[in-house]
Motif scaffolding. Structure first.
Motif, short mmCIF file in Angstrom:
data_model
loop_
_atom_site.label_atom_id
_atom_site.label_comp_id
_atom_site.label_asym_id
_atom_site.label_seq_id
_atom_site.Cartn_x
_atom_site.Cartn_y
_atom_site.Cartn_z
N THR A 181 0.95 -1.03 0.02
CA THR A 181 0.01 0.18 0.31
C THR A 181 1.07 1.70 0.07
OG1 THR A 181 -1.84 -1.28 0.98
CG2 THR A 181 -1.75 1.11 1.39
N VAL A 182 1.83 1.20 0.96
CA VAL A 182 2.64 2.64 0.95
C VAL A 182 3.66 3.04 -0.29
CG1 VAL A 182 4.91 3.18 2.41
CG2 VAL A 182 2.95 2.40 3.35
N ILE A 183 4.02 1.75 -0.44
CA ILE A 183 5.01 1.80 -2.10
C ILE A 183 3.97 1.83 -3.57
CG2 ILE A 183 6.58 0.82 -3.98
CD1 ILE A 183 7.63 -0.53 -1.38
N PHE A 184 2.61 1.03 -3.86
CA PHE A 184 1.99 1.04 -4.74
C PHE A 184 1.58 2.02 -4.77
CE2 PHE A 184 -1.52 1.00 -6.98
CZ PHE A 184 -1.44 0.12 -8.67
N SER A 185 0.19 2.47 -3.74
CA SER A 185 -0.91 3.46 -3.88
C SER A 185 0.29 5.43 -3.53
CB SER A 185 -1.69 3.66 -2.63
OG SER A 185 -2.79 2.28 -3.01
N GLY A 186 1.46 5.28 -2.20
CA GLY A 186 1.58 6.15 -1.77
C GLY A 186 2.74 6.51 -3.26
N SER A 187 3.28 5.98 -4.43
CA SER A 187 3.87 6.15 -5.20
C SER A 187 2.45 6.94 -6.65
CB SER A 187 4.88 5.13 -6.13
OG SER A 187 3.61 4.66 -6.70
N LEU A 188 1.80 6.52 -6.50
CA LEU A 188 0.99 7.03 -7.17
C LEU A 188 0.58 8.36 -6.54
CD1 LEU A 188 -1.21 4.34 -8.61
CD2 LEU A 188 0.34 5.65 -9.81
#
Length: 141
Positions: free
Chosen positions: A75-82
């Motif tokens: 969640t942190v990497i996927f959504s955060g990067s978006l």
């Protein structure tokens, strides 16, 4: 356990934050970014909310710590990067997003853990989360 309590708190906070980011995308970003960026934001908040609920479910499983942490990392990497891609307009952040997607691909282990919890004697803690009957339907992907 301490891990279960941590994951439950993180999952609840994450779900609330996902709702806030979704509302911000629907109302606060429309006049600031183009339609493509709105779709990117919607994708981020959608996956954020779904996986936050997965973190909450994992917190109720006997051995859900690893699953919950995998979902949190994804969640942190996927959504955060978006989210950052839309807010900063730095398109190179899109190259980081698939790393979070790899974490999400591990969600199969989450689905298997959840199914095992519902079908095994180790599912006692899951009953704390639900107060009604649950119907689980497995469909081919």
């Amino acid at each position: 356990s301490t891990m279960s309590s941590f994951l439950l708190q993180i999952g609840c906070f994450s779900a609330a934050f996902a709702v806030l980011t979704g509302a911000f995308g629907a109302h606060g970003l429309k006049s600031r970014v183009d339609a493509n960026d709105i779709k990117i934001w919607e994708t981020a908040s959608h996956y954020h909310l779904i996986h936050s609920l997965g973190i909450i479910l994992a917190s109720r499983l006997h051995d859900g710590g690893r699953t919950g942490l995998i979902l949190l990392g994804g969640t942190v990497i996927f959504s955060g990067s978006l989210y950052l891609l839309v807010l900063t307009q730095k398109r190179w952040l899109g190259a980081i997003t698939p790393i979070g997607g790899l974490y999400y691909n591990v969600r199969d282990s989450f689905n298997i853990s959840l199914l095992m919890a519902f079908t095994s004697q180790n599912a006692q803690g899951v009953g704390l989360l639900f107060s009604h009957n649950i119907s689980v339907e497995l469909r081919p992907m």
